[in-house]
Design a protein around this motif. Sequence first.
Motif, PDB file in Angstrom:
ATOM      1  N   ARG A 295       0.854  -1.190   0.000  1.00  0.00           N
ATOM      2  CA  ARG A 295       0.000   0.000   0.000  1.00  0.00           C
ATOM      3  C   ARG A 295       0.884   1.233   0.000  1.00  0.00           C
ATOM      4  O   ARG A 295       1.781   1.364   0.841  1.00  0.00           O
ATOM      5  CB  ARG A 295      -0.911   0.014   1.217  1.00  0.00           C
ATOM      6  N   TYR A 296       0.601   2.117  -0.926  1.00  0.00           N
ATOM      7  CA  TYR A 296       1.375   3.352  -1.068  1.00  0.00           C
ATOM      8  C   TYR A 296       0.579   4.534  -0.526  1.00  0.00           C
ATOM      9  O   TYR A 296      -0.616   4.650  -0.775  1.00  0.00           O
ATOM     10  CB  TYR A 296       1.690   3.612  -2.545  1.00  0.00           C
ATOM     11  N   TRP A 297       1.266   5.420   0.186  1.00  0.00           N
ATOM     12  CA  TRP A 297       0.643   6.610   0.757  1.00  0.00           C
ATOM     13  C   TRP A 297       1.352   7.862   0.270  1.00  0.00           C
ATOM     14  O   TRP A 297       2.544   7.841  -0.020  1.00  0.00           O
ATOM     15  CB  TRP A 297       0.682   6.544   2.283  1.00  0.00           C
ATOM     16  N   ALA A 298       0.599   8.954   0.171  1.00  0.00           N
ATOM     17  CA  ALA A 298       1.113  10.289  -0.128  1.00  0.00           C
ATOM     18  C   ALA A 298       2.011  10.302  -1.369  1.00  0.00           C
ATOM     19  O   ALA A 298       1.561   9.908  -2.448  1.00  0.00           O
ATOM     20  CB  ALA A 298       1.807  10.869   1.099  1.00  0.00           C
TER      21      ALA A 298
ATOM     22  N   LEU B 221      10.470  -4.294  -2.535  1.00  0.00           N
ATOM     23  CA  LEU B 221      10.760  -2.925  -2.947  1.00  0.00           C
ATOM     24  C   LEU B 221      11.514  -2.886  -4.272  1.00  0.00           C
ATOM     25  O   LEU B 221      11.278  -1.997  -5.095  1.00  0.00           O
ATOM     26  CB  LEU B 221      11.531  -2.194  -1.852  1.00  0.00           C
ATOM     27  N   ALA B 222      12.399  -3.840  -4.496  1.00  0.00           N
ATOM     28  CA  ALA B 222      13.100  -3.912  -5.782  1.00  0.00           C
ATOM     29  C   ALA B 222      12.107  -4.180  -6.911  1.00  0.00           C
ATOM     30  O   ALA B 222      12.204  -3.586  -7.994  1.00  0.00           O
ATOM     31  CB  ALA B 222      14.174  -4.999  -5.743  1.00  0.00           C
TER      32      ALA B 222
ATOM     33  N   GLU C 218       3.152  -1.367   4.152  1.00  0.00           N
ATOM     34  CA  GLU C 218       2.707   0.028   4.049  1.00  0.00           C
ATOM     35  C   GLU C 218       3.938   0.879   3.778  1.00  0.00           C
ATOM     36  O   GLU C 218       4.928   0.799   4.509  1.00  0.00           O
ATOM     37  CB  GLU C 218       2.053   0.485   5.355  1.00  0.00           C
ATOM     38  N   VAL C 219       3.878   1.693   2.715  1.00  0.00           N
ATOM     39  CA  VAL C 219       4.971   2.584   2.335  1.00  0.00           C
ATOM     40  C   VAL C 219       4.554   3.995   2.741  1.00  0.00           C
ATOM     41  O   VAL C 219       3.615   4.556   2.168  1.00  0.00           O
ATOM     42  CB  VAL C 219       5.246   2.490   0.820  1.00  0.00           C
TER      43      VAL C 219
ATOM     44  N   CYS D  89      11.184   7.036   2.890  1.00  0.00           N
ATOM     45  CA  CYS D  89      10.008   6.385   3.473  1.00  0.00           C
ATOM     46  C   CYS D  89      10.331   5.566   4.713  1.00  0.00           C
ATOM     47  O   CYS D  89      11.443   5.095   4.895  1.00  0.00           O
ATOM     48  CB  CYS D  89       9.370   5.448   2.446  1.00  0.00           C
ATOM     49  N   SER D  90       9.290   5.395   5.512  1.00  0.00           N
ATOM     50  CA  SER D  90       9.318   4.375   6.552  1.00  0.00           C
ATOM     51  C   SER D  90       8.328   3.295   6.120  1.00  0.00           C
ATOM     52  O   SER D  90       7.490   3.526   5.240  1.00  0.00           O
ATOM     53  CB  SER D  90       8.963   4.965   7.922  1.00  0.00           C
ATOM     54  N   PHE D  91       8.442   2.125   6.735  1.00  0.00           N
ATOM     55  CA  PHE D  91       7.659   0.983   6.295  1.00  0.00           C
ATOM     56  C   PHE D  91       7.045   0.255   7.481  1.00  0.00           C
ATOM     57  O   PHE D  91       7.665   0.141   8.541  1.00  0.00           O
ATOM     58  CB  PHE D  91       8.550  -0.002   5.513  1.00  0.00           C
TER      59      PHE D  91
END
Length: 84
Positions: A7-10, A32-33, A76-77, A50-52
């Motif tokens: 899930r990507y945020w912002a 992530l790669a 969560e990204v 980012c934090s995860f």
Amino acid sequence: MPAGTIRYWAAAKAATGTAEEPYAAETLAEALAEARGRHPGELTRVLLRCSFLVDGDPVGTRDHETVRLAEGGTVEVLPPFAGG
């Protein structure tokens, strides 16, 4: 190989053009790669800040190669963002 959802945020959501997508990876580093390969360019820069969260748990400073992903899990990204 475990499969789940990223899930990507912002800013990460803006860089990918999507709120979420599947992963098929053993570790956070692999997931992530895979994401960088699908979304070259801006996402690479955004991920550096980012934090995860993996299944709700903060990754913190752990090496992404050591963070194992689970079948049906969620990554969560979370880019830094202003506000409360």
